[in-house]
Structure formats: C-alpha cells, structure tokens
Design a protein around this motif. Structure first.
Motif, PDB file in Angstrom:
ATOM      1  N   TYR A  34      24.857 -50.324  88.820  1.00 56.56           N
ATOM      2  CA  TYR A  34      25.244 -51.015  87.591  1.00 56.56           C
ATOM      3  C   TYR A  34      26.701 -50.732  87.231  1.00 56.56           C
ATOM      4  CZ  TYR A  34      24.886 -52.906  82.873  1.00 56.56           C
ATOM      5  OH  TYR A  34      25.079 -53.653  81.746  1.00 56.56           O
ATOM      6  N   PHE A  35      27.076 -49.470  87.262  1.00 56.41           N
ATOM      7  CA  PHE A  35      28.424 -49.137  86.812  1.00 56.41           C
ATOM      8  C   PHE A  35      29.488 -49.342  87.889  1.00 56.41           C
ATOM      9  CE2 PHE A  35      25.850 -47.125  83.510  1.00 56.41           C
ATOM     10  CZ  PHE A  35      26.461 -47.696  82.397  1.00 56.41           C
ATOM     11  N   LEU A  36      29.089 -49.354  89.154  1.00 53.62           N
ATOM     12  CA  LEU A  36      30.042 -49.788  90.183  1.00 53.62           C
ATOM     13  C   LEU A  36      30.371 -51.265  90.000  1.00 53.62           C
ATOM     14  CD1 LEU A  36      28.797 -47.952  93.402  1.00 53.62           C
ATOM     15  CD2 LEU A  36      31.043 -47.708  92.321  1.00 53.62           C
ATOM     16  N   VAL A  37      29.352 -52.057  89.733  1.00 55.79           N
ATOM     17  CA  VAL A  37      29.590 -53.483  89.471  1.00 55.79           C
ATOM     18  C   VAL A  37      30.411 -53.650  88.192  1.00 55.79           C
ATOM     19  CG1 VAL A  37      28.463 -55.670  88.855  1.00 55.79           C
ATOM     20  CG2 VAL A  37      27.581 -54.296  90.753  1.00 55.79           C
ATOM     21  N   ALA A  38      30.090 -52.858  87.162  1.00 59.69           N
ATOM     22  CA  ALA A  38      30.849 -52.938  85.916  1.00 59.69           C
ATOM     23  C   ALA A  38      32.330 -52.657  86.137  1.00 59.69           C
ATOM     24  CB  ALA A  38      30.272 -51.961  84.890  1.00 59.69           C
ATOM     25  N   GLU A  39      32.638 -51.739  87.053  1.00 63.20           N
ATOM     26  CA  GLU A  39      34.028 -51.405  87.355  1.00 63.20           C
ATOM     27  C   GLU A  39      34.702 -52.433  88.253  1.00 63.20           C
ATOM     28  OE1 GLU A  39      36.337 -48.743  86.720  1.00 63.20           O
ATOM     29  OE2 GLU A  39      35.009 -48.533  84.993  1.00 63.20           O
ATOM     30  N   LEU A  40      33.995 -52.853  89.303  1.00 59.62           N
ATOM     31  CA  LEU A  40      34.651 -53.619  90.363  1.00 59.62           C
ATOM     32  C   LEU A  40      34.518 -55.132  90.224  1.00 59.62           C
ATOM     33  CD1 LEU A  40      33.663 -51.326  93.378  1.00 59.62           C
ATOM     34  CD2 LEU A  40      35.900 -51.490  92.246  1.00 59.62           C
ATOM     35  N   ALA A  41      33.397 -55.620  89.735  1.00 61.06           N
ATOM     36  CA  ALA A  41      33.208 -57.073  89.682  1.00 61.06           C
ATOM     37  C   ALA A  41      34.215 -57.781  88.777  1.00 61.06           C
ATOM     38  CB  ALA A  41      31.773 -57.404  89.254  1.00 61.06           C
ATOM     39  N   PRO A  42      34.550 -57.248  87.598  1.00 61.63           N
ATOM     40  CA  PRO A  42      35.555 -57.944  86.789  1.00 61.63           C
ATOM     41  C   PRO A  42      36.907 -58.060  87.496  1.00 61.63           C
ATOM     42  CG  PRO A  42      34.328 -56.392  85.437  1.00 61.63           C
ATOM     43  CD  PRO A  42      33.950 -56.109  86.862  1.00 61.63           C
ATOM     44  N   ARG A  43      37.272 -57.032  88.276  1.00 63.55           N
ATOM     45  CA  ARG A  43      38.545 -57.113  88.996  1.00 63.55           C
ATOM     46  C   ARG A  43      38.460 -58.114  90.145  1.00 63.55           C
ATOM     47  NH1 ARG A  43      38.738 -51.590  87.387  1.00 63.55           N
ATOM     48  NH2 ARG A  43      38.211 -50.583  89.356  1.00 63.55           N
ATOM     49  N   MET A  44      37.303 -58.169  90.809  1.00 64.48           N
ATOM     50  CA  MET A  44      37.103 -59.227  91.799  1.00 64.48           C
ATOM     51  C   MET A  44      37.251 -60.598  91.137  1.00 64.48           C
ATOM     52  SD  MET A  44      33.761 -57.906  93.915  1.00 64.48           S
ATOM     53  CE  MET A  44      33.698 -56.351  94.816  1.00 64.48           C
ATOM     54  N   ALA A  45      36.631 -60.747  89.960  1.00 64.25           N
ATOM     55  CA  ALA A  45      36.676 -62.034  89.256  1.00 64.25           C
ATOM     56  C   ALA A  45      38.104 -62.420  88.894  1.00 64.25           C
ATOM     57  CB  ALA A  45      35.800 -61.959  88.006  1.00 64.25           C
ATOM     58  N   GLU A  46      38.906 -61.448  88.504  1.00 64.11           N
ATOM     59  CA  GLU A  46      40.311 -61.735  88.186  1.00 64.11           C
ATOM     60  C   GLU A  46      41.056 -62.270  89.398  1.00 64.11           C
ATOM     61  OE1 GLU A  46      41.978 -58.150  86.688  1.00 64.11           O
ATOM     62  OE2 GLU A  46      40.881 -58.237  84.778  1.00 64.11           O
ATOM     63  N   ARG A  47      40.692 -61.769  90.597  1.00 67.75           N
ATOM     64  CA  ARG A  47      41.339 -62.231  91.834  1.00 67.75           C
ATOM     65  C   ARG A  47      40.711 -63.522  92.356  1.00 67.75           C
ATOM     66  NH1 ARG A  47      40.652 -56.689  92.842  1.00 67.75           N
ATOM     67  NH2 ARG A  47      39.028 -57.088  94.400  1.00 67.75           N
ATOM     68  N   GLY A  48      39.557 -63.885  91.816  1.00 65.20           N
ATOM     69  CA  GLY A  48      38.920 -65.153  92.177  1.00 65.20           C
ATOM     70  C   GLY A  48      38.034 -65.102  93.401  1.00 65.20           C
ATOM     71  N   HIS A  49      37.725 -63.892  93.888  1.00 72.63           N
ATOM     72  CA  HIS A  49      36.849 -63.804  95.060  1.00 72.63           C
ATOM     73  C   HIS A  49      36.261 -62.406  95.154  1.00 72.63           C
ATOM     74  CE1 HIS A  49      39.582 -61.294  97.515  1.00 72.63           C
ATOM     75  NE2 HIS A  49      40.543 -61.955  96.888  1.00 72.63           N
ATOM     76  N   GLY A  50      35.142 -62.308  95.853  1.00 71.84           N
ATOM     77  CA  GLY A  50      34.498 -61.019  96.090  1.00 71.84           C
ATOM     78  C   GLY A  50      33.050 -61.229  96.479  1.00 71.84           C
ATOM     79  N   ALA A  51      32.459 -60.207  97.068  1.00 78.55           N
ATOM     80  CA  ALA A  51      31.055 -60.267  97.461  1.00 78.55           C
ATOM     81  C   ALA A  51      30.402 -58.925  97.176  1.00 78.55           C
ATOM     82  CB  ALA A  51      30.908 -60.622  98.943  1.00 78.55           C
ATOM     83  N   ILE A  52      29.249 -58.969  96.549  1.00 78.72           N
ATOM     84  CA  ILE A  52      28.463 -57.775  96.252  1.00 78.72           C
ATOM     85  C   ILE A  52      27.096 -57.961  96.884  1.00 78.72           C
ATOM     86  CG2 ILE A  52      27.388 -56.389  94.436  1.00 78.72           C
ATOM     87  CD1 ILE A  52      29.744 -57.365  92.607  1.00 78.72           C
ATOM     88  N   VAL A  53      26.659 -56.963  97.643  1.00 75.48           N
ATOM     89  CA  VAL A  53      25.337 -57.008  98.263  1.00 75.48           C
ATOM     90  C   VAL A  53      24.580 -55.747  97.868  1.00 75.48           C
ATOM     91  CG1 VAL A  53      23.994 -57.300 100.365  1.00 75.48           C
ATOM     92  CG2 VAL A  53      26.299 -58.283 100.225  1.00 75.48           C
ATOM     93  N   ASN A  54      23.460 -55.922  97.217  1.00 73.50           N
ATOM     94  CA  ASN A  54      22.606 -54.815  96.809  1.00 73.50           C
ATOM     95  C   ASN A  54      21.468 -54.657  97.807  1.00 73.50           C
ATOM     96  OD1 ASN A  54      24.045 -54.457  94.293  1.00 73.50           O
ATOM     97  ND2 ASN A  54      23.017 -56.303  93.573  1.00 73.50           N
ATOM     98  N   VAL A  55      21.045 -53.422  98.018  1.00 72.36           N
ATOM     99  CA  VAL A  55      19.919 -53.155  98.910  1.00 72.36           C
ATOM    100  C   VAL A  55      18.714 -52.782  98.049  1.00 72.36           C
ATOM    101  CG1 VAL A  55      19.024 -51.756 100.802  1.00 72.36           C
ATOM    102  CG2 VAL A  55      21.452 -52.419 100.759  1.00 72.36           C
ATOM    103  N   THR A  56      17.655 -53.587  98.135  1.00 69.31           N
ATOM    104  CA  THR A  56      16.447 -53.328  97.363  1.00 69.31           C
ATOM    105  C   THR A  56      15.360 -52.831  98.324  1.00 69.31           C
ATOM    106  OG1 THR A  56      15.596 -55.601  97.470  1.00 69.31           O
ATOM    107  CG2 THR A  56      17.136 -55.075  95.692  1.00 69.31           C
ATOM    108  N   THR A  57      14.149 -53.311  98.194  1.00 63.92           N
ATOM    109  CA  THR A  57      13.050 -52.923  99.077  1.00 63.92           C
ATOM    110  C   THR A  57      11.911 -53.906  98.924  1.00 63.92           C
ATOM    111  OG1 THR A  57      11.357 -51.247  99.525  1.00 63.92           O
ATOM    112  CG2 THR A  57      12.143 -51.386  97.275  1.00 63.92           C
ATOM    113  N   MET A  58      11.129 -54.046  99.973  1.00 61.23           N
ATOM    114  CA  MET A  58       9.982 -54.952  99.890  1.00 61.23           C
ATOM    115  C   MET A  58       8.976 -54.495  98.846  1.00 61.23           C
ATOM    116  SD  MET A  58       7.719 -54.218 103.319  1.00 61.23           S
ATOM    117  CE  MET A  58       6.668 -52.749 103.435  1.00 61.23           C
TER     118      MET A  58
END
Length: 248
Positions: free
Chosen positions: A120-144
């Motif tokens: 949650y807080f990695l996304v809170a830190e990094l996703a807004p900066r990705m959004a400012e640059r106009g690109h980025g990819a986030i992949v979360n690992v969950t489980t079946m």
C-alpha cells in the motif's frame, strides 16, 4: 539480451528468493535495471551477481519490510540508487498456515504489515510519481487461496484478498494517468519459502488440472508480461497462474 524494457527501472520486493528473484532475473534479461529488496543480504548479493554475470544491471537493498515507514524508506532508497521507478513488483510476503485459534495477534500484525501495508505505501510513494511522468506498471503478487476458502489459510488468504481489491482500486485511480496496475495469483510454487511444506505442497498442487507445483520462473513470466508493453491494454486484472485450480 532482449531489450524490451531497456531504459526502465524496476523495484522488486522479495527479489532475493523464489518468485521475486525469478522475476528480477527475467526483468533484467529484458533490459530493465532492477532494484532487489530483501532481508537476506547473502541471497540478495547472489541475485545481483547472477544478473550482472548475464549482462544485466541490478542493485540490492537490505531491508526488513514491516509497514509504512520501511516501505516509504525503501522507495526513497531505490530511487536514489537507480533513478525513477518505472515498474514496481510487490512480491514480498509471509504465509503462516494453521487453524484460526492457533494464530496469534503478533502473527496477524506481521502478516498484514508485510502483505498489505508495505504494498500500500510503496504504491502511495511511487504511483503518483509514475502518474506525473505519464507511465508506469505495478504488478502485485497475490495467491489462489485469496479466491476460495481453504482450511488453515484464512489469515494469509485474507491479506492477499485485500491486495486483489487494491489492485482494482489502484487501476481505477492511476490508470487514467498512464499507470497500469495488475496482479498475478500464483498456485503452489516450489521456492525456498514453501520447501517447509513438504508433501503438502504437492498434495495441494495435485487438485489442479496441471497436477503439479509451479517453478518460480513460470510465475515470473506472467509478472514480466504484465510489466511490459505487450500488456498495454491490461488494467486491473488479477491473472491466475495456478495450474487451473481456480477454474475447477
């Protein structure tokens, strides 16, 4: 070396072992500079050497991820080392199994701190900066086991079910700014962490059409796909890579 991700920088949590390491190696093989985060320095440096010997570029950050502060500090450290993060892979996690009445409050806090708070807080830190640059990819690992009930896996499964919902919410929040957020939902996978499960891992895997456990590289292949431009129209997906277990 393939160069589909040349010029991009990836941060992979739990990147010193198992699915995370396989993902870091695969991203580097496609040209990305990879920042590997994990607790075990020896494993981390070994992963960096593996990538460098293959002609790739990687850094290791020794960190004990346990909540908001550690996540925010990792984001800052990764960007100091390698520059702006273009790809975030939230792979680190813990998975205690057992009856509900046997789980302690400390275990509950540890599972949610690493499995939910850190992403949650990695996304809170990094996703807004990705959004400012106009690109980025986030992949979360969950489980079946976030997709169906299984005795003894409520604590782990519920933490990853939260990540499934967050994946869809973040896709809605950041997608319009060019940041794609998706998840991979693995089935039983043979890693250092799951070795302690012994025969029970194989028994769990036998219930799926594939009839076997996965290698970490098989999960990593799906993660790398979602991180790359080939998946440019994929937003908010939770992709099952579980040998067909959730299909039957």
């Amino acid at each position: 070396m393939a160069t589909a991700l040349s010029g991009r920088t990836a941060l992979v949590t739990g990147g010193n072992s198992g699915i995370g390491r396989a993902t870091a190696v695969a991203l580097a093989a496609r040209g990305a500079t990879v920042v590997i985060a994990g607790r075990d320095a020896e494993r981390g440096e070994r992963a960096v050497r593996q990538i460098e010997q293959a002609g790739g570029s990687a850094y290791f950050v020794a960190v004990d991820l346990d909540g908001e502060r550690s996540a925010r500090e990792l984001a800052a450290t990764a960007e100091r080392l390698a520059g702006p993060i273009d790809i975030l892979v939230n792979s680190a996690g813990i998975f205690p199994f057992g009856p509900t009445e046997k789980m302690t409050g400390e275990q509950f806090e540890q599972v949610y701190a690493l499995n939910v708070k850190v992403p949650y807080f990695l996304v809170a830190e990094l996703a807004p900066r990705m959004a400012e640059r106009g690109h980025g990819a986030i992949v979360n690992v969950t489980t079946m086991v976030a997709e169906f009930g299984l005795a003894g896996m409520g604590l782990y499964g519920s933490s990853k079910a939260a990540i499934g919902l967050l994946t869809r919410s973040w896709a809605a929040e950041f997608g319009p700014s060019g940041v794609r957020v998706n998840a991979v939902s693995p089935g039983p996978t043979r890693t250092e962490g799951t070795a302690v499960l012994g025969e029970s891992l194989g028994n769990l895997a036998a219930a799926a059409p594939a009839g076997r456990a996965a290698a970490p590289e098989e999960i990593a292949a799906a993660i790398v796909f979602l991180a790359g431009d080939e998946a440019s129209f994929v937003h908010g997906a939770v992709v099952p890579v579980d040998g067909g277990r959730t299909a039957v």
